[in-house]
Design an enzyme around this catalytic site. Structure first.
Site, short mmCIF file in Angstrom:
data_model
loop_
_atom_site.label_atom_id
_atom_site.label_comp_id
_atom_site.label_asym_id
_atom_site.label_seq_id
_atom_site.Cartn_x
_atom_site.Cartn_y
_atom_site.Cartn_z
N ASP A 21 0.83 -1.21 0.00
CA ASP A 21 0.00 0.00 0.00
C ASP A 21 0.86 1.26 0.00
OD1 ASP A 21 -2.35 1.40 -0.04
OD2 ASP A 21 -2.71 1.26 2.12
N ASN A 69 -10.94 -2.35 -5.32
CA ASN A 69 -10.18 -1.45 -6.20
C ASN A 69 -10.88 -1.22 -7.56
OD1 ASN A 69 -6.95 -2.64 -4.99
ND2 ASN A 69 -8.07 -0.80 -4.38
C1 IPE Z 1 -5.51 -2.63 -0.24
O1 IPE Z 1 -5.11 -1.32 -0.47
C2 IPE Z 1 -5.51 -3.38 -1.53
C3 IPE Z 1 -4.20 -3.61 -2.13
C4 IPE Z 1 -3.04 -3.33 -1.61
C5 IPE Z 1 -4.23 -4.21 -3.42
P1 IPE Z 1 -6.18 -0.15 -0.60
O2 IPE Z 1 -5.41 1.11 -0.73
O3 IPE Z 1 -7.14 -0.46 -1.68
O4 IPE Z 1 -6.91 -0.24 0.79
P2 IPE Z 1 -7.91 0.76 1.52
O5 IPE Z 1 -9.07 0.95 0.61
O6 IPE Z 1 -7.18 2.03 1.77
O7 IPE Z 1 -8.26 0.07 2.79
C1 IPE Z 2 -1.50 0.27 -3.40
O1 IPE Z 2 -1.29 1.64 -3.43
C2 IPE Z 2 -1.73 -0.31 -4.77
C3 IPE Z 2 -3.12 -0.70 -5.05
C4 IPE Z 2 -4.10 -0.71 -4.20
C5 IPE Z 2 -3.42 -1.12 -6.41
P1 IPE Z 2 -2.50 2.67 -3.44
O2 IPE Z 2 -2.86 2.93 -4.86
O3 IPE Z 2 -3.60 2.21 -2.58
O4 IPE Z 2 -1.82 3.96 -2.82
P2 IPE Z 2 -2.42 4.94 -1.73
O5 IPE Z 2 -2.87 4.10 -0.58
O6 IPE Z 2 -3.54 5.66 -2.39
O7 IPE Z 2 -1.27 5.82 -1.37
MG MG Z 3 -4.05 2.44 -0.60
#
Ligand code: IPE
Ligand code: IPE
Ligand code: MG
Length: 248
Positions: A21, A69
Site C-alpha cells: 500500500d 479497487n
Molecule cells: C488494499 O489497499 C488493496 C491492495 C493493496 C491491493 P487499498 O489502498 O485499496 O486499501 P484501503 O481501501 O485504503 O483500505
Molecule cells: C497500493 O497503493 C496499490 C493498489 C491498491 C493497487 P494505493 O494505490 O492504494 O496507494 P495509496 O494508498 O492511495 O497511497
Molecule cells: Mg491504498
C-alpha cells in the site's frame, strides 16, 4: 552484522503475505500522478521477491488488486491492468531463471482480457519451478472468496458429493482459492495504515501482523529483513501460555 545476517534461517516464516500500500501517496508527494507510484511499486515487487527467494521463504503472497479497487477511477484501473500485463511479460524470464513459480488468487476472469491471458501464460510457463511460489492476489477479496466457497459447498452437498458432517475447518479451507497454499505466518502492510482491507481474513487467524510506515515504492530488501527479524522476536502462543511454548 547486517540485518540479513541476524535472521535465523531455521526460523523463517514459511509464507509471508504483503498488503502493498501507498503507491498513490508516494507519487502525489512528489507532485506526480498516482500511476507513477504504481510503476515504481514494481521495483519493490522485484526486490521483495528476490529477497524472499534468496532467504529460502517458500510462499510470498502479494495483494496487488482488491475487489474494492474496481471502484477506482477508470483511468487508474486501466493503467493498473496495463502495468500488470507489461510486468508479467517482462518478469517471466527472471522468474524462470530464479526457479520461482507464479500463482494467482482472486476472481481472475474479471481481469481485463489481455491481463488474464498474460497471467495464465506466465502461470503455465513457471509451473515446474519449485524454489518459491509467488502468489498474486488479483481482483481478490476475502469475503468474495468465502461466499464463493460457501456456494460451492452447498452445491456439493445438494449433489451428494459431500455431507454436512464432512465439513470441518480443514475441508472448508480446501474450498478457498488458497487451498494449495499454507496460511501465512507473517502479514506485512506498508504505508502506515492499520487495517486488513478484506485480505485473507480466514487465513490470517493466527498470523503475526507487521505494520510499517514505509510507502510501498520505498520498500526494499532491508525492510523485508526488518519485518522478518521482528517476527522472529515474537512468541507465538496459539492460545497457550508461555511455559508451554518454551517446553515444546
Ligand atoms: C488494499 O489497499 C488493496 C491492495 C493493496 C491491493 P487499498 O489502498 O485499496 O486499501 P484501503 O481501501 O485504503 O483500505
Ligand atoms: C497500493 O497503493 C496499490 C493498489 C491498491 C493497487 P494505493 O494505490 O492504494 O496507494 P495509496 O494508498 O492511495 O497511497
Ligand atoms: Mg491504498
Amino acid at each position: 552484522m547486517s540485518l540479513k545476517d541476524k535472521i535465523d534461517l531455521k526460523k523463517l516464516p514459511n509464507h509471508i503475505a504483503i498488503i502493498m500500500d501507498g503507491n498513490g501517496r508516494w507519487a502525489e508527494r512528489q507532485g506526480k500522478n498516482r500511476i507513477f507510484g504504481h510503476k515504481n511499486g514494481v521495483k519493490s515487487v522485484r526486490e521483495t521477491t528476490e529477497a524472499a527467494a534468496e532467504l529460502g521463504i517458500n510462499f510470498l503472497t502479494l495483494y496487488a488488486f482488491s475487489t474494492e479497487n474496481w471502484n477506482r477511477p477508470k483511468f487508474e484501473i486501466d493503467a493498473l491492468m496495463r502495468l500488470l500485463v507489461q510486468t508479467i511479460d517482462k518478469e517471466t524470464k527472471t522468474l524462470n531463471k530464479n526457479n520461482i513459480r507464479l500463482q494467482a488468487i482472486g476472481d481472475l476472469k474479471s481481469l481485463h482480457k489481455n491481463s488474464y491471458k498474460q497471467l495464465m501464460k506466465a502461470i503455465k510457463d513457471t509451473e515446474k519451478n519449485d524454489r518459491m511460489t509467488l502468489v498474486l492476489a488479483l481482483s481478490y477479496s476475502s469475503r468474495w472468496e468465502i461466499v464463493k466457497a460457501v456456494k460451492t459447498i452447498i452445491e456439493q452437498i445438494k449433489s451428494n458429493k459431500i455431507s454436512i458432517d464432512d465439513i470441518d475447518q480443514k475441508v472448508f479451507s480446501s474450498f478457498l482459492t488458497t487451498s494449495s497454499i499454507p496460511d501465512p505466518e507473517l502479514l506485512i502492510r506498508t504505508s502506515g495504515e492499520y487495517r486488513i482491507s478484506n485480505f485473507l481474513l480466514w487465513q490470517i487467524a493466527y498470523s503475526e501482523l507487521y505494520f510499517t510506515p514505509k510507502l510501498w515504492p520505498d520498500f526494499r530488501k532491508e525492510d523485508l529483513y526488518e519485518a522478518i527479524l521482528n517476527f522472529q522476536n515474537r512468541e507465538r502462543r496459539f492460545g497457550m501460555i508461555s511455559e508451554q511454548i518454551k517446553k515444546a
